[in-house]
Write an enzyme that holds these catalytic residues in place. Structure first.
Site, PDB file in Angstrom:
ATOM      1  N   CYS A   1      21.545  37.100  -9.135  1.00  0.00           N
ATOM      2  CA  CYS A   1      21.060  38.275  -9.858  1.00  0.00           C
ATOM      3  C   CYS A   1      21.945  38.555 -11.074  1.00  0.00           C
ATOM      4  O   CYS A   1      22.038  37.745 -11.981  1.00  0.00           O
ATOM      5  CB  CYS A   1      20.964  39.460  -8.886  1.00  0.00           C
ATOM      6  SG  CYS A   1      20.119  40.911  -9.521  1.00  0.00           S
ATOM      7  N   HIS A   2      22.616  39.709 -11.113  1.00  0.00           N
ATOM      8  CA  HIS A   2      23.521  40.064 -12.206  1.00  0.00           C
ATOM      9  C   HIS A   2      24.951  39.573 -11.939  1.00  0.00           C
ATOM     10  O   HIS A   2      25.833  39.769 -12.777  1.00  0.00           O
ATOM     11  CB  HIS A   2      23.546  41.584 -12.398  1.00  0.00           C
ATOM     12  CG  HIS A   2      22.302  42.147 -13.006  1.00  0.00           C
ATOM     13  ND1 HIS A   2      21.121  42.274 -12.300  1.00  0.00           N
ATOM     14  CD2 HIS A   2      22.049  42.613 -14.245  1.00  0.00           C
ATOM     15  CE1 HIS A   2      20.197  42.803 -13.080  1.00  0.00           C
ATOM     16  NE2 HIS A   2      20.729  43.025 -14.270  1.00  0.00           N
TER      17      HIS A   2
END
Length: 187
Positions: free
Chosen positions: A112-113
């Site tokens: 994800c991030h």
């Protein structure tokens, strides 16, 4: 699942605001494969998850970052979420800890991030990676080769886009940890 990771120790580096499934699912799958998993955070107090749209449960921390030694671990995993990696990418100790895994040629997983931390650690240039689409340009600007795939593996670095990719992410992360040291490093 087989016990292919018996004797392996994995650090999960996180702080408040990690996406709950991106810590809980890999932790469970790594443990199911036989690994010992430690949640490491900037301090030893519990850390609070972000569960899709609101705050989730509080998770125990096994070790404060100041007490964690890269030599004690075979691999590192970085969950995403928005708040968690945005905080950790501004923490010099977290960046140093992360960088040491690359210097030692140990497997690293980020979802994800989570790759935001890798950008600030200076370890993405020349690597093939994926991430949550909104940070694709950040990775490209840092010199990574970004593609929109459920999982990308580049010499021990395993990246994925989002919680929907967790099965593929966990499978490849377990495979990379099982293989051990990756000496031909880009970083």
């Amino acid at each position: 699942m087989t016990q292919q990771l018996n004797g392996k120790r994995v650090a999960i580096l996180a702080t408040d605001g990690f996406e709950e499934s991106e810590l809980s699912v890999p932790k469970a799958k790594l443990e199911s494969a036989g690994a010992t998993v430690h949640v490491i955070a900037p301090d030893a107090k519990g850390i609070r998850a972000w569960a899709s749209t609101d705050w989730g449960d509080t998770y125990d921390v096994d070790k404060a970052l100041s007490e964690a030694n890269v030599a004690d671990y075979h691999a590192l995993m970085l969950p995403g979420g928005l708040f968690n990696p945005d905080t950790l990418r501004q923490n010099d100790d977290a960046l140093r800890f992360t960088r040491h895994f690359f210097e030692a040629g140990k497997p690293v997983g980020a979802i994800c991030h989570g790759p935001w931390i890798l950008i600030n650690a200076g370890v993405v240039e020349g690597r093939s990676m994926t991430s949550y689409p909104s940070i694709s340009q950040d990775l490209k600007n840092a010199g990574a080769h970004w593609s929109d795939q459920e999982v990308v593996v580049d010499n021990g670095l395993v990246t994925s886009r989002k919680p929907d990719d967790l099965d593929a992410f966990c499978s490849k992360l377990i495979e990379e940890i099982g293989e051990g040291r990756h000496s031909d490093q880009h970083a």
